[in-house]
Design a protein around this motif. Structure first.
Motif, PDB file in Angstrom:
ATOM      1  N   GLU A  95      -5.723  10.527   9.935  1.00 43.25           N
ATOM      2  CA  GLU A  95      -6.695  10.500   8.837  1.00 43.25           C
ATOM      3  C   GLU A  95      -6.989  11.913   8.338  1.00 43.25           C
ATOM      4  N   ARG A  96      -7.135  12.863   9.255  1.00 38.64           N
ATOM      5  CA  ARG A  96      -7.420  14.243   8.859  1.00 38.64           C
ATOM      6  C   ARG A  96      -6.298  14.809   8.003  1.00 38.64           C
ATOM      7  N   VAL A  97      -5.050  14.579   8.432  1.00 40.74           N
ATOM      8  CA  VAL A  97      -3.888  15.079   7.691  1.00 40.74           C
ATOM      9  C   VAL A  97      -3.876  14.511   6.278  1.00 40.74           C
ATOM     10  N   TRP A  98      -4.037  13.197   6.160  1.00 41.24           N
ATOM     11  CA  TRP A  98      -3.976  12.581   4.837  1.00 41.24           C
ATOM     12  C   TRP A  98      -5.218  12.878   4.001  1.00 41.24           C
ATOM     13  N   ARG A  99      -6.358  13.043   4.633  1.00 40.02           N
ATOM     14  CA  ARG A  99      -7.568  13.442   3.894  1.00 40.02           C
ATOM     15  C   ARG A  99      -7.364  14.817   3.262  1.00 40.02           C
ATOM     16  N   ASP A 100      -6.784  15.738   4.018  1.00 41.52           N
ATOM     17  CA  ASP A 100      -6.509  17.076   3.480  1.00 41.52           C
ATOM     18  C   ASP A 100      -5.494  17.011   2.338  1.00 41.52           C
ATOM     19  N   ARG A 101      -4.493  16.170   2.492  1.00 45.44           N
ATOM     20  CA  ARG A 101      -3.482  16.045   1.431  1.00 45.44           C
ATOM     21  C   ARG A 101      -4.067  15.403   0.186  1.00 45.44           C
ATOM     22  N   ILE A 102      -4.921  14.409   0.382  1.00 46.60           N
ATOM     23  CA  ILE A 102      -5.558  13.776  -0.775  1.00 46.60           C
ATOM     24  C   ILE A 102      -6.474  14.772  -1.477  1.00 46.60           C
ATOM     25  N   ARG A 103      -7.245  15.543  -0.724  1.00 48.88           N
ATOM     26  CA  ARG A 103      -8.109  16.566  -1.337  1.00 48.88           C
ATOM     27  C   ARG A 103      -7.281  17.543  -2.168  1.00 48.88           C
ATOM     28  N   ALA A 105       0.830  -1.206   0.000  1.00 46.92           N
ATOM     29  CA  ALA A 105       0.000   0.000   0.000  1.00 46.92           C
ATOM     30  C   ALA A 105       0.865   1.256   0.000  1.00 46.92           C
ATOM     31  N   ARG A 106       1.930   1.246   0.789  1.00 45.65           N
ATOM     32  CA  ARG A 106       2.822   2.407   0.864  1.00 45.65           C
ATOM     33  C   ARG A 106       3.382   2.748  -0.510  1.00 45.65           C
ATOM     34  N   ALA A 107       3.830   1.746  -1.223  1.00 50.36           N
ATOM     35  CA  ALA A 107       4.399   1.985  -2.554  1.00 50.36           C
ATOM     36  C   ALA A 107       3.364   2.590  -3.496  1.00 50.36           C
ATOM     37  N   ARG A 108       2.152   2.089  -3.435  1.00 56.66           N
ATOM     38  CA  ARG A 108       1.097   2.605  -4.325  1.00 56.66           C
ATOM     39  C   ARG A 108       0.727   4.037  -3.970  1.00 56.66           C
ATOM     40  N   PHE A 109       0.550   4.310  -2.683  1.00 53.11           N
ATOM     41  CA  PHE A 109       0.194   5.670  -2.269  1.00 53.11           C
ATOM     42  C   PHE A 109       1.354   6.634  -2.508  1.00 53.11           C
ATOM     43  N   ALA A 110       2.582   6.181  -2.308  1.00 54.07           N
ATOM     44  CA  ALA A 110       3.742   7.048  -2.549  1.00 54.07           C
ATOM     45  C   ALA A 110       3.803   7.453  -4.019  1.00 54.07           C
ATOM     46  N   ARG A 111       3.519   6.508  -4.927  1.00 56.58           N
ATOM     47  CA  ARG A 111       3.488   6.855  -6.354  1.00 56.58           C
ATOM     48  C   ARG A 111       2.373   7.842  -6.650  1.00 56.58           C
ATOM     49  N   LEU A 112       1.224   7.657  -6.002  1.00 56.33           N
ATOM     50  CA  LEU A 112       0.099   8.574  -6.197  1.00 56.33           C
ATOM     51  C   LEU A 112       0.500   9.991  -5.794  1.00 56.33           C
ATOM     52  N   PHE A 113       1.094  10.126  -4.622  1.00 60.30           N
ATOM     53  CA  PHE A 113       1.487  11.443  -4.124  1.00 60.30           C
ATOM     54  C   PHE A 113       2.766  11.951  -4.767  1.00 60.30           C
ATOM     55  N   GLY A 114       3.618  11.056  -5.198  1.00 58.87           N
ATOM     56  CA  GLY A 114       4.947  11.408  -5.663  1.00 58.87           C
ATOM     57  C   GLY A 114       5.013  12.440  -6.759  1.00 58.87           C
ATOM     58  N   GLU A 122       3.297  15.089  -7.133  1.00 60.07           N
ATOM     59  CA  GLU A 122       3.133  16.445  -6.611  1.00 60.07           C
ATOM     60  C   GLU A 122       3.881  16.660  -5.298  1.00 60.07           C
ATOM     61  N   GLN A 123       4.216  15.568  -4.618  1.00 57.57           N
ATOM     62  CA  GLN A 123       4.837  15.657  -3.293  1.00 57.57           C
ATOM     63  C   GLN A 123       5.992  14.661  -3.220  1.00 57.57           C
ATOM     64  N   PRO A 124       7.187  15.074  -3.632  1.00 57.11           N
ATOM     65  CA  PRO A 124       8.314  14.149  -3.748  1.00 57.11           C
ATOM     66  C   PRO A 124       8.718  13.437  -2.461  1.00 57.11           C
ATOM     67  N   ARG A 125       8.441  13.989  -1.314  1.00 54.19           N
ATOM     68  CA  ARG A 125       8.808  13.352  -0.035  1.00 54.19           C
ATOM     69  C   ARG A 125       7.700  12.438   0.486  1.00 54.19           C
ATOM     70  N   ALA A 126       6.755  12.088  -0.348  1.00 54.33           N
ATOM     71  CA  ALA A 126       5.562  11.362   0.097  1.00 54.33           C
ATOM     72  C   ALA A 126       5.885  10.068   0.831  1.00 54.33           C
ATOM     73  N   GLU A 127       6.792   9.260   0.296  1.00 53.68           N
ATOM     74  CA  GLU A 127       7.070   7.970   0.932  1.00 53.68           C
ATOM     75  C   GLU A 127       7.628   8.157   2.340  1.00 53.68           C
ATOM     76  N   ALA A 128       8.536   9.096   2.515  1.00 51.93           N
ATOM     77  CA  ALA A 128       9.090   9.368   3.839  1.00 51.93           C
ATOM     78  C   ALA A 128       8.002   9.879   4.784  1.00 51.93           C
ATOM     79  N   GLU A 129       7.125  10.720   4.286  1.00 53.86           N
ATOM     80  CA  GLU A 129       6.050  11.258   5.125  1.00 53.86           C
ATOM     81  C   GLU A 129       5.029  10.182   5.482  1.00 53.86           C
ATOM     82  N   LEU A 130       4.774   9.263   4.571  1.00 52.25           N
ATOM     83  CA  LEU A 130       3.900   8.132   4.887  1.00 52.25           C
ATOM     84  C   LEU A 130       4.499   7.300   6.013  1.00 52.25           C
ATOM     85  N   GLU A 131       5.801   7.037   5.939  1.00 48.88           N
ATOM     86  CA  GLU A 131       6.471   6.263   6.985  1.00 48.88           C
ATOM     87  C   GLU A 131       6.473   7.005   8.315  1.00 48.88           C
ATOM     88  N   GLU A 132       6.659   8.319   8.282  1.00 45.65           N
ATOM     89  CA  GLU A 132       6.606   9.111   9.514  1.00 45.65           C
ATOM     90  C   GLU A 132       5.223   9.007  10.154  1.00 45.65           C
TER      91      GLU A 132
END
Length: 126
Positions: A68-76, A28-37, A39-49
């Motif tokens: 959930e709130r943080v990631w919901r806002d980022r996804i929006r 899941a991390r790899a898939r979401f990191a690619r989704l965010f990547g 627009e947000q190059p540090r996505a994988e590190a932030e997901l792990e944090e």
């Protein structure tokens, strides 16, 4: 933002945070990191944090809600700047979201419990 995208962002955040504490996290991390990547190059590190903070908080409902709130806002925000992200997010959710299956036979109800397992409830006489 239309209601469908708001709902998609909420579903994405709930699924993402739920997966952070499961065995399926690496995929899941790899898939979401690619989704965010894009627009947000540090996505994988932030997901792990976020995952580390969630695990450190143990079973804190408040920590889960905040994550959930943080990631919901980022996804929006991502859905606003990258219209193609909605289709990609739907595909991810279709692949990684837990399948829900419930059955009722006579007075017995069988259904899923959180992200896995089976719960059996009996109604009436046994």
């Amino acid at each position: 933002m239309d209601a469908e995208l708001v709902a998609l962002a909420s579903s994405g955040a709930t699924t993402l945070v739920g997966l952070m504490v499961t065995d399926g996290w690496a995929q899941a991390r790899a898939r979401f990191a690619r989704l965010f990547g894009r627009e947000q190059p540090r996505a994988e590190a932030e997901l792990e944090e976020s995952r580390a903070e969630l695990i450190a908080a143990s079973d804190s409902g408040a920590a889960r809600e905040e994550t959930e709130r943080v990631w919901r806002d980022r996804i929006r925000a991502l859905l606003v700047v990258s219209p193609g992200a909605a289709q990609e997010l739907r595909a991810i959710l279709g692949d990684v979201a837990p399948r829900v299956h419930a059955e009722i036979h006579g007075g017995e109800f069988n259904g899923p419990v959180q992200l896995g397992g089976i719960q059996t409830n009996y109604f009436g006489k046994q």
